[in-house]
Design a protein around this motif. Structure first.
Motif, PDB file in Angstrom:
ATOM      1  N   UNK A  63      10.413  14.332  -4.544  1.00 22.46           N
ATOM      2  CA  UNK A  63       9.202  13.547  -4.303  1.00 22.46           C
ATOM      3  C   UNK A  63       9.520  12.367  -3.383  1.00 22.46           C
ATOM      4  N   UNK A  64       8.512  11.971  -2.615  1.00 23.96           N
ATOM      5  CA  UNK A  64       8.671  10.869  -1.669  1.00 23.96           C
ATOM      6  C   UNK A  64       7.306  10.233  -1.456  1.00 23.96           C
ATOM      7  N   UNK A  65       7.291   8.906  -1.328  1.00 31.72           N
ATOM      8  CA  UNK A  65       6.037   8.215  -1.022  1.00 31.72           C
ATOM      9  C   UNK A  65       6.351   7.057  -0.084  1.00 31.72           C
ATOM     10  N   UNK A  66       5.425   6.766   0.816  1.00 32.18           N
ATOM     11  CA  UNK A  66       5.618   5.651   1.748  1.00 32.18           C
ATOM     12  C   UNK A  66       5.185   4.365   1.055  1.00 32.18           C
ATOM     13  N   UNK A  67       6.114   3.436   0.879  1.00 32.14           N
ATOM     14  CA  UNK A  67       5.791   2.153   0.252  1.00 32.14           C
ATOM     15  C   UNK A  67       6.868   1.143   0.606  1.00 32.14           C
ATOM     16  N   UNK A  68       6.472  -0.099   0.868  1.00 31.98           N
ATOM     17  CA  UNK A  68       7.402  -1.130   1.352  1.00 31.98           C
ATOM     18  C   UNK A  68       8.423  -1.549   0.284  1.00 31.98           C
ATOM     19  N   UNK A  69       8.068  -1.432  -1.006  1.00 29.23           N
ATOM     20  CA  UNK A  69       8.932  -1.884  -2.114  1.00 29.23           C
ATOM     21  C   UNK A  69       9.417  -3.323  -1.859  1.00 29.23           C
TER      22      UNK A  69
ATOM     23  N   UNK B 221       0.836  -1.211   0.000  1.00 29.06           N
ATOM     24  CA  UNK B 221       0.000   0.000   0.000  1.00 29.06           C
ATOM     25  C   UNK B 221       0.871   1.261   0.000  1.00 29.06           C
ATOM     26  N   UNK B 222       0.600   2.108  -0.933  1.00 24.15           N
ATOM     27  CA  UNK B 222       1.305   3.393  -0.962  1.00 24.15           C
ATOM     28  C   UNK B 222       0.553   4.378  -0.079  1.00 24.15           C
ATOM     29  N   UNK B 223       1.304   5.218   0.605  1.00 23.97           N
ATOM     30  CA  UNK B 223       0.666   6.211   1.466  1.00 23.97           C
ATOM     31  C   UNK B 223       1.528   7.458   1.520  1.00 23.97           C
ATOM     32  N   UNK B 224       0.876   8.547   1.908  1.00 27.92           N
ATOM     33  CA  UNK B 224       1.580   9.775   2.234  1.00 27.92           C
ATOM     34  C   UNK B 224       2.498  10.286   1.110  1.00 27.92           C
ATOM     35  N   UNK B 225       1.959  10.483  -0.097  1.00 26.83           N
ATOM     36  CA  UNK B 225       2.804  11.030  -1.166  1.00 26.83           C
ATOM     37  C   UNK B 225       3.156  12.482  -0.888  1.00 26.83           C
ATOM     38  N   UNK B 226       4.411  12.833  -1.127  1.00 26.01           N
ATOM     39  CA  UNK B 226       4.857  14.190  -0.835  1.00 26.01           C
ATOM     40  C   UNK B 226       5.592  14.791  -2.034  1.00 26.01           C
ATOM     41  N   UNK B 227       5.369  16.075  -2.288  1.00 18.43           N
ATOM     42  CA  UNK B 227       6.085  16.812  -3.338  1.00 18.43           C
ATOM     43  C   UNK B 227       6.674  18.044  -2.674  1.00 18.43           C
ATOM     44  N   UNK B 228       7.987  18.245  -2.846  1.00 15.78           N
ATOM     45  CA  UNK B 228       8.602  19.433  -2.264  1.00 15.78           C
ATOM     46  C   UNK B 228       9.131  20.327  -3.378  1.00 15.78           C
TER      47      UNK B 228
ATOM     48  N   UNK C 276      -2.856   3.459  -8.558  1.00 17.79           N
ATOM     49  CA  UNK C 276      -2.095   4.691  -8.772  1.00 17.79           C
ATOM     50  C   UNK C 276      -2.437   5.699  -7.688  1.00 17.79           C
ATOM     51  N   UNK C 277      -1.406   6.220  -7.049  1.00 21.28           N
ATOM     52  CA  UNK C 277      -1.567   7.260  -6.032  1.00 21.28           C
ATOM     53  C   UNK C 277      -1.114   8.575  -6.663  1.00 21.28           C
ATOM     54  N   UNK C 278      -1.953   9.606  -6.558  1.00 21.05           N
ATOM     55  CA  UNK C 278      -1.652  10.874  -7.213  1.00 21.05           C
ATOM     56  C   UNK C 278      -1.557  11.986  -6.179  1.00 21.05           C
ATOM     57  N   UNK C 279      -0.563  12.859  -6.349  1.00 22.32           N
ATOM     58  CA  UNK C 279      -0.446  14.048  -5.501  1.00 22.32           C
ATOM     59  C   UNK C 279      -0.291  15.262  -6.411  1.00 22.32           C
ATOM     60  N   UNK C 280      -0.800  16.397  -5.953  1.00 24.45           N
ATOM     61  CA  UNK C 280      -0.646  17.626  -6.735  1.00 24.45           C
ATOM     62  C   UNK C 280      -0.025  18.711  -5.862  1.00 24.45           C
TER      63      UNK C 280
ATOM     64  N   UNK D 128       1.524  17.426 -11.038  1.00 27.15           N
ATOM     65  CA  UNK D 128       0.715  16.250 -10.721  1.00 27.15           C
ATOM     66  C   UNK D 128       1.634  15.042 -10.844  1.00 27.15           C
ATOM     67  N   UNK D 129       1.851  14.370  -9.736  1.00 24.78           N
ATOM     68  CA  UNK D 129       2.767  13.224  -9.710  1.00 24.78           C
ATOM     69  C   UNK D 129       1.956  11.960  -9.447  1.00 24.78           C
ATOM     70  N   UNK D 130       2.233  10.914 -10.214  1.00 23.65           N
ATOM     71  CA  UNK D 130       1.489   9.654 -10.078  1.00 23.65           C
ATOM     72  C   UNK D 130       2.464   8.499  -9.873  1.00 23.65           C
ATOM     73  N   UNK D 131       2.204   7.703  -8.826  1.00 27.84           N
ATOM     74  CA  UNK D 131       2.998   6.507  -8.513  1.00 27.84           C
ATOM     75  C   UNK D 131       2.087   5.291  -8.714  1.00 27.84           C
ATOM     76  N   UNK D 132       2.512   4.306  -9.489  1.00 22.34           N
ATOM     77  CA  UNK D 132       1.680   3.117  -9.731  1.00 22.34           C
ATOM     78  C   UNK D 132       2.382   1.870  -9.202  1.00 22.34           C
TER      79      UNK D 132
END
Lengths: 107, 162
Positions: free
Chosen positions: A23-29, A1-8, A97-101, A87-91
Motif C-alpha cells: 500500500x502507498x498513499x501520497x501525504x507530506x507526513x 492532504x492525502x491523495x492517490x491511495x494505491x493498493x498492489x 479518512x481516505x479509503x481505497x478498495x 478496503x484500506x483506510x488511512x486517517x
C-alpha cells in the motif's frame, strides 16, 4: 492532504495462498518539528492510523508516528480465505479518512 | 564502579571467579559509564516509550529479523523490513510489532497489529532517522512474552525535518 491511495495485489491468487498486500498513499507526513520561512512552527499533520479490511473484516492495523516517511508505504501479508475485496483506510490528523478498495482475483 | 578487589587476600579460586564476574559485567559497565565518543545515547522519550510498551515484560533477544541499511544516505527515507519467526497459529502468533528509534524527536515510530490471518509476521515500510542511532523492534507474542531486536544505523543526512 492525502491523495492517490494505491493498493498492489498479486495478479491472481488461490485460496490458501499467502499473499503480500502493498500500500502507498501520497501525504507530506509533516512532523511538527519544522518551521516555515518566517520562523513559525509548521503544525504536525501526519497519517496516524491505517486499517486494512478484507470482506469487511479487519485483517491488519497500524499506528504511525512522525517517524514514518512522507508518502507512507506499508506492506503486509494475508492467507487468502476466499474471494473478496480489500478496503484500506488511512486517517490523518485532521480526522480525514481516505479509503481505497481493490478486488482480489482468484485463479 | 565497585571497589577494586584486593587480590592479595583472595585464594586462587576466588580470584578466578571474581575475574569471570567482572568480565561478564564489562560490556554493560562500559556502555553505562564510559560511552565512546559519538556513541548514540537513548533519549528520555525513548526510555519512556519503551517502558510504556514493554510494560512488565522482560524482552528476549532473537526471532526477529530486521533488514535496515548499515548506512542510510538519506535519513528521511530509510527502508525497513521486519520479520518475526512465528507459526502465526491461533495458539501461537505475534500480536504486535512496535518500531522505536533511540534518538528521533518522536521515539515511537509505528505499531503494527497482526493476527493469525496474516500467516506470516512480516511488515515493510519506510522510516525517518534524525541521526545515527539504534532502531529497536519489540514483538509482542500471543502468550504475552516480548521479543526485542536492536539495529544500529549510521545516518549521513538526517531526516525528521530538523
Amino acid at each position: 492532504m492525502a491523495a492517490n491511495p494505491r493498493i498492489k495485489l498479486p495478479e491472481t491468487a488461490a485460496i490458501g495462498d499467502v499473499i503480500e498486500i502493498k500500500t502507498l498513499i501520497t501525504h507530506v507526513m509533516e512532523t511538527g518539528n519544522r518551521h516555515d520561512k518566517t520562523g513559525k512552527p509548521i503544525p504536525r499533520d501526519i497519517i496516524h492510523a491505517f486499517v486494512a479490511k478484507f470482506e469487511g473484516k479487519e485483517i491488519f492495523r497500524a499506528e504511525f508516528g512522525p517517524g514514518i516517511s512522507a508518502n507512507p508505504y506499508l506492506a503486509f501479508h494475508m492467507r487468502v480465505p476466499g474471494p473478496g475485496v480489500f478496503e484500506i483506510a488511512w486517517t490523518d490528523d485532521h480526522g480525514v479518512t481516505t479509503v481505497a478498495t481493490a478486488p482480489l482475483k482468484l485463479v | 564502579m565497585p571497589d577494586p578487589i584486593d587480590i592479595s587476600i583472595l585464594s586462587r579460586r576466588e580470584f578466578i571467579a571474581a575475574g569471570a564476574a567482572a568480565a561478564a559485567l564489562a560490556p554493560f559497565v562500559a556502555r553505562a559509564e564510559d560511552p565512546a565518543p559519538g556513541t548514540p545515547a537513548p533519549s528520555q522519550k525513548f526510555k519512556d516509550d519503551f517502558a510504556r510498551i514493554a510494560g512488565s515484560a522482560n524482552p528476549i533477544e532473537g526471532k526477529i529479523m530486521v533488514d535496515l541499511p548499515e548506512t542510510a544516505e538519506n535519513g528521511n527515507f530509510v527502508p525497513i523490513t521486519i520479520a518475526v519467526d512465528s507459526p502465526m497459529t491461533d495458539a501461537d502468533y505475534i500480536k504486535a510489532i512496535h518500531l522505536l528509534s533511540t534518538e528521533n524527536p518522536a521515539a515511537h515510530v509505528a505499531t503494527f497489529h497482526l493476527s493469525p490471518v496474516n500467516a506470516v509476521a512480516r511488515v515493510q515500510s519506510r522510516m525517518r532517522l534524525a541521526k545515527t542511532q539504534d532502531v529497536v523492534v519489540l514483538a509482542e507474542q500471543s502468550n504475552g512474552e516480548m521479543l526485542i531486536s536492536t539495529t544500529r544505523v549510521k545516518v549521513v543526512i538526517g531526516g525528521c525535518g530538523i
